[in-house]
Design an enzyme around this catalytic site. Structure first.
Site, PDB file in Angstrom:
ATOM      1  N   THR A  33       0.226 -24.235  40.592  1.00 27.25           N
ATOM      2  CA  THR A  33       0.439 -25.634  40.229  1.00 27.25           C
ATOM      3  C   THR A  33      -0.042 -26.566  41.326  1.00 27.25           C
ATOM      4  O   THR A  33      -0.659 -27.607  41.058  1.00 27.25           O
ATOM      5  CB  THR A  33       1.921 -25.891  39.902  1.00 27.25           C
ATOM      6  OG1 THR A  33       2.308 -25.009  38.848  1.00 27.25           O
ATOM      7  CG2 THR A  33       2.167 -27.319  39.476  1.00 27.25           C
ATOM      8  N   CYS A  34       0.191 -26.209  42.566  1.00 29.63           N
ATOM      9  CA  CYS A  34      -0.223 -27.058  43.698  1.00 29.63           C
ATOM     10  C   CYS A  34      -1.745 -27.165  43.768  1.00 29.63           C
ATOM     11  O   CYS A  34      -2.290 -28.252  43.963  1.00 29.63           O
ATOM     12  CB  CYS A  34       0.318 -26.485  45.004  1.00 29.63           C
ATOM     13  SG  CYS A  34       2.110 -26.253  45.008  1.00 29.63           S
ATOM     14  N   HIS A  35      -2.419 -26.045  43.590  1.00 30.71           N
ATOM     15  CA  HIS A  35      -3.864 -25.972  43.756  1.00 30.71           C
ATOM     16  C   HIS A  35      -4.624 -26.523  42.547  1.00 30.71           C
ATOM     17  O   HIS A  35      -5.684 -27.129  42.701  1.00 30.71           O
ATOM     18  CB  HIS A  35      -4.278 -24.519  44.020  1.00 30.71           C
ATOM     19  CG  HIS A  35      -5.719 -24.346  44.368  1.00 30.71           C
ATOM     20  ND1 HIS A  35      -6.282 -24.887  45.505  1.00 30.71           N
ATOM     21  CD2 HIS A  35      -6.716 -23.708  43.720  1.00 30.71           C
ATOM     22  CE1 HIS A  35      -7.573 -24.573  45.545  1.00 30.71           C
ATOM     23  NE2 HIS A  35      -7.853 -23.867  44.473  1.00 30.71           N
TER      24      HIS A  35
END
Length: 150
Positions: A33-35
């Protein structure tokens, strides 16, 4: 801190204490999700953020500086976004933004969050209350910046 000039030791007041700063924190560099969802929104909107008066965009995570540099370079964000490596999670704890991700094998990390900081004072703090990127994404920050102008 990791930025276009290199990697340096610093303090939060140096990074967050002057001008208008958009600070966002993620549970982990390179995590799905972050990337894929969180960081790319800030990269894609850097011009709009600067036009809204943002002097610096800073991304923090409980990772070491080597991982943060690799992520900054891999994401094409180096030069636009500064990366703050909080290897031991001290900043996350001090800000009251530490969250236990032990169930996912990650230990204590930053809760997914974003904030607008003006001259060292947080004007808006947006913390996700569910999985995903909604309240802490670049569109939400842009809306908060616009609301503050009105």
């Amino acid at each position: 801190m990791v930025n276009a000039e290199g990697t340096t030791d610093t303090t939060s007041d140096v990074v967050l204490g002057t001008g208008t700063v958009v600070f966002f924190a993620v549970p982990g560099a390179f995590t799905p999700t972050c990337h894929v969802n969180h960081l790319p929104g800030f990269v894609a909107n850097i011009t709009k953020l600067r036009a809204a008066g943002v002097d610096r965009v800073v991304c923090a995570s409980v990772n070491d500086a080597h991982v943060m540099r690799a992520w900054a370079e891999a994401s094409g964000a180096i030069g636009d976004i500064d990366f703050l490596a909080d290897g031991n999670g001290d900043l996350a704890e001090a800000m009251g933004l530490a969250k236990d991700y032990s169930g996912a094998g990650m230990g204590r990390r930053f809760a997914r969050t974003a904030m607008i900081i003006r001259e060292g004072i947080a004007d808006a703090v947006l913390v996700e209350d569910a999985p995903g990127v909604n309240a802490s994404g670049a569109p939400a920050i842009l809306m908060a910046l616009e609301a503050a102008r009105s």
